[in-house]
Write a protein that holds these residues in place. Structure first.
Motif, PDB file in Angstrom:
ATOM      1  N   UNK A 154      35.843  16.855 -11.557  1.00  0.00           N
ATOM      2  CA  UNK A 154      36.205  18.117 -11.122  1.00  0.00           C
ATOM      3  C   UNK A 154      37.140  19.033 -12.600  1.00  0.00           C
ATOM      4  N   UNK A 155      37.834  18.172 -13.190  1.00  0.00           N
ATOM      5  CA  UNK A 155      38.760  18.821 -14.036  1.00  0.00           C
ATOM      6  C   UNK A 155      37.613  19.274 -15.322  1.00  0.00           C
ATOM      7  N   UNK A 156      36.769  18.360 -15.720  1.00  0.00           N
ATOM      8  CA  UNK A 156      35.743  18.483 -16.785  1.00  0.00           C
ATOM      9  C   UNK A 156      34.901  19.707 -16.291  1.00  0.00           C
ATOM     10  N   UNK A 157      34.498  19.769 -14.966  1.00  0.00           N
ATOM     11  CA  UNK A 157      33.637  20.882 -14.566  1.00  0.00           C
ATOM     12  C   UNK A 157      34.081  22.227 -14.730  1.00  0.00           C
ATOM     13  N   UNK A 158      35.647  22.402 -14.723  1.00  0.00           N
ATOM     14  CA  UNK A 158      36.509  23.674 -15.020  1.00  0.00           C
ATOM     15  C   UNK A 158      36.446  24.030 -16.528  1.00  0.00           C
ATOM     16  N   UNK A 159      36.493  22.724 -17.353  1.00  0.00           N
ATOM     17  CA  UNK A 159      36.186  23.151 -18.611  1.00  0.00           C
ATOM     18  C   UNK A 159      34.738  23.546 -18.936  1.00  0.00           C
ATOM     19  N   UNK A 160      33.812  23.005 -18.393  1.00  0.00           N
ATOM     20  CA  UNK A 160      32.297  23.169 -18.684  1.00  0.00           C
ATOM     21  C   UNK A 160      32.019  24.604 -18.195  1.00  0.00           C
ATOM     22  N   UNK A 161      32.650  25.070 -17.144  1.00  0.00           N
ATOM     23  CA  UNK A 161      32.426  26.489 -16.640  1.00  0.00           C
ATOM     24  C   UNK A 161      33.272  27.420 -17.180  1.00  0.00           C
ATOM     25  N   UNK A 162      34.248  26.984 -18.104  1.00  0.00           N
ATOM     26  CA  UNK A 162      35.381  27.890 -18.833  1.00  0.00           C
ATOM     27  C   UNK A 162      36.215  28.562 -17.887  1.00  0.00           C
ATOM     28  N   UNK A 163      36.870  27.844 -16.868  1.00  0.00           N
ATOM     29  CA  UNK A 163      37.409  28.464 -15.873  1.00  0.00           C
ATOM     30  C   UNK A 163      38.837  28.425 -15.925  1.00  0.00           C
ATOM     31  N   UNK A 164      39.321  27.697 -17.231  1.00  0.00           N
ATOM     32  CA  UNK A 164      40.608  27.357 -17.330  1.00  0.00           C
ATOM     33  C   UNK A 164      41.003  27.071 -18.900  1.00  0.00           C
ATOM     34  N   UNK A 165      41.018  28.355 -19.632  1.00  0.00           N
ATOM     35  CA  UNK A 165      41.343  28.053 -20.941  1.00  0.00           C
ATOM     36  C   UNK A 165      42.462  27.274 -21.369  1.00  0.00           C
ATOM     37  N   UNK A 166      43.569  27.262 -20.741  1.00  0.00           N
ATOM     38  CA  UNK A 166      44.689  26.215 -21.046  1.00  0.00           C
ATOM     39  C   UNK A 166      44.319  24.732 -20.826  1.00  0.00           C
ATOM     40  N   UNK A 167      43.515  24.372 -19.893  1.00  0.00           N
ATOM     41  CA  UNK A 167      43.151  23.022 -19.733  1.00  0.00           C
ATOM     42  C   UNK A 167      42.209  22.642 -20.917  1.00  0.00           C
ATOM     43  N   UNK A 168      41.275  23.826 -21.063  1.00  0.00           N
ATOM     44  CA  UNK A 168      40.124  23.318 -22.055  1.00  0.00           C
ATOM     45  C   UNK A 168      40.655  23.077 -23.647  1.00  0.00           C
ATOM     46  N   UNK A 169      42.146  23.237 -23.827  1.00  0.00           N
ATOM     47  CA  UNK A 169      42.652  22.870 -25.145  1.00  0.00           C
ATOM     48  C   UNK A 169      42.710  21.319 -25.085  1.00  0.00           C
ATOM     49  N   UNK A 170      42.671  20.416 -24.017  1.00  0.00           N
ATOM     50  CA  UNK A 170      42.713  19.379 -23.942  1.00  0.00           C
ATOM     51  C   UNK A 170      41.264  18.677 -24.403  1.00  0.00           C
ATOM     52  N   UNK A 171      40.377  19.375 -23.862  1.00  0.00           N
ATOM     53  CA  UNK A 171      38.893  18.956 -24.079  1.00  0.00           C
ATOM     54  C   UNK A 171      38.396  19.454 -25.703  1.00  0.00           C
ATOM     55  N   UNK A 172      39.032  20.282 -25.939  1.00  0.00           N
ATOM     56  CA  UNK A 172      38.783  20.635 -27.504  1.00  0.00           C
ATOM     57  C   UNK A 172      39.614  20.130 -28.196  1.00  0.00           C
ATOM     58  N   UNK A 173      40.507  19.020 -27.911  1.00  0.00           N
ATOM     59  CA  UNK A 173      41.230  18.395 -28.974  1.00  0.00           C
ATOM     60  C   UNK A 173      42.219  18.930 -29.478  1.00  0.00           C
ATOM     61  N   UNK A 174      42.734  20.219 -29.159  1.00  0.00           N
ATOM     62  CA  UNK A 174      44.012  20.719 -29.860  1.00  0.00           C
ATOM     63  C   UNK A 174      45.064  20.183 -29.694  1.00  0.00           C
ATOM     64  N   UNK A 175      45.964  20.557 -30.305  1.00  0.00           N
ATOM     65  CA  UNK A 175      47.329  19.976 -30.131  1.00  0.00           C
ATOM     66  C   UNK A 175      48.036  20.206 -28.906  1.00  0.00           C
ATOM     67  N   UNK A 176      48.418  19.261 -28.210  1.00  0.00           N
ATOM     68  CA  UNK A 176      48.848  19.687 -26.764  1.00  0.00           C
ATOM     69  C   UNK A 176      50.323  18.894 -26.699  1.00  0.00           C
TER      70      UNK A 176
END
Length: 367
Positions: free
Chosen positions: A82-104
């Motif tokens: 479900x969390x990955x789906x949020x990223x794929x749909x670009x629904x949560x930029x803050x969460x996407x930072x993890x998937x884009x392997x940005x420093x968190x």
């Protein structure tokens, strides 16, 4: 708790309660980390860290009080999907930072915020097991058929798959395989599967798939964009080649969708094996990364039905059982086969043909 402290432990998959929930998430972290999925490991680590907090709203409250066996239910992957789906749909930029392997600095806090913001979206992801249909695993079916044909079984196969999900592996007659230099399937196929092959190649023979059908309790329609997106959400984001394979499978389903019935695995197996055998055709019951999700009572019925049919099998009408399932001790997938062809003692023991990466990246062939 630091990620490196979480170790995989073999436990009763039917265990229930909060400690079982914690162990399910800890095992998932270790499993992802050991199989080259650091992003998914970070997500599951964050969820593990939230278990002993009050963050995450109704979603995490439901997770903490999970009524069933969390390991058998693949609870971590339900929520991770479900969390990955949020990223794929670009629904949560803050969460996407993890998937884009940005420093968190605090992944658990980002994940908790996302869960609380998208509670209504995420709650239904807990209602059913993950759909992990993966074309990369179909190497096992192809290799097993080559091996069975080399053993003298008819090289004409009728495939019957349980837990087919979207039926991606039912379409393997349209896939091209290069298995250690031994090829099978149409050379012009859009889906090309060439795992890193270790050991000797499988037998250099041929097979023909004359029929292919499957079942699932919740079949996925690849021609429906929403359902296809859901299936993609269960793909670990680290494995970009899997998304390309999924797109190829979607294109294949658009041309000719696989044949899948909405049915429990035991009912399906009993039904197809009760039908008259076609002379000169090897009937196959097969499954990949499914057995752990099948209830024990159903597994017993399936085994009984296959063994009963196997006892009546003949050289002219053989039966084979092909299994590609995870060994939870080694974190590897094992290809095992049983077959019956009228031979005395046939099918009594599983024969292991090889072990492989969970998504078919490499294969260590033993057959």
């Amino acid at each position: 708790m630091a990620d490196k402290e979480l170790k995989y432990e073999t436990v009763d998959p039917q265990a229930k309660g909060f400690e079982a929930v914690q162990r399910a998430f800890a095992n998932q972290v270790a499993y992802c980390r050991d199989n080259g999925a650091p992003v998914t490991a970070t997500i599951c680590q964050a969820l593990y860290d939230l278990l002993e907090t009050e963050r995450g709203g109704a979603v995490m409250r439901r997770v903490r009080k999970w009524a069933g066996p969390p390991l058998a239910d693949a609870l971590p992957l339900r929520l991770a999907g479900g969390l990955h789906a949020l990223h794929l749909a670009d629904e949560d930029p803050s969460l996407s930072a993890i998937y884009l392997e940005q420093r968190v600095s605090n992944p658990a806090e980002l994940v908790a915020d996302a869960i609380e913001r998208h509670e209504a979206f995420l709650m239904p992801w807990l209602d059913g097991p993950p759909q992990t249909n993966e074309a990369g695993r179909s190497w096992a079916y192809a290799a097993a058929m080559l091996w069975l044909a080399d053993k003298g079984l008819s090289a004409k196969f009728a495939l019957n798959e349980i837990g087919s999900s979207a039926g991606i592996n039912l379409m393997l007659r349209r896939y091209f395989f290069d298995l250690g230099g031994v090829t099978a399937g149409p050379k012009g196929a859009q889906m090309r599967l060439v795992p890193e092959w270790r050991g000797s190649p499988p037998p250099d023979t041929e097979y023909e798939i004359v029929a292919a059908q499957g079942c699932d309790v919740k079949p996925v329609d690849l021609t429906d964009p929403a359902q296809a997106l859901r299936l993609k959400a269960y793909i670990w984001p680290e494995f970009t080649e899997r998304f390309a394979r999924m797109d190829a499978a979607i294109a294949a389903a658009d041309r000719m969708p696989p044949e899948i019935t909405r049915e429990t695995a035991d009912v399906f197996v009993e039904r197809v094996l009760a039908q008259p055998a076609e002379p000169g055709v090897t009937r196959v019951i097969m499954h990949s990364v499914v057995w752990q999700y099948v209830p024990e009572a159903q597994r017993e019925k399936i085994t009984e039905a296959i063994e009963k049919a196997g006892a009546a099998a003949t050289e002219e009408s053989p039966i084979a059982w092909i299994s590609l399932e995870a060994n939870r001790d080694t974190h590897r997938h094992e290809l095992t086969v049983r077959y019956w062809a009228g031979n005395e003692g046939g099918g009594k023991e599983w024969q292991r043909l090889g072990v492989a990466h969970p998504h078919g990246t490499w294969v260590d062939w033993e057959g």
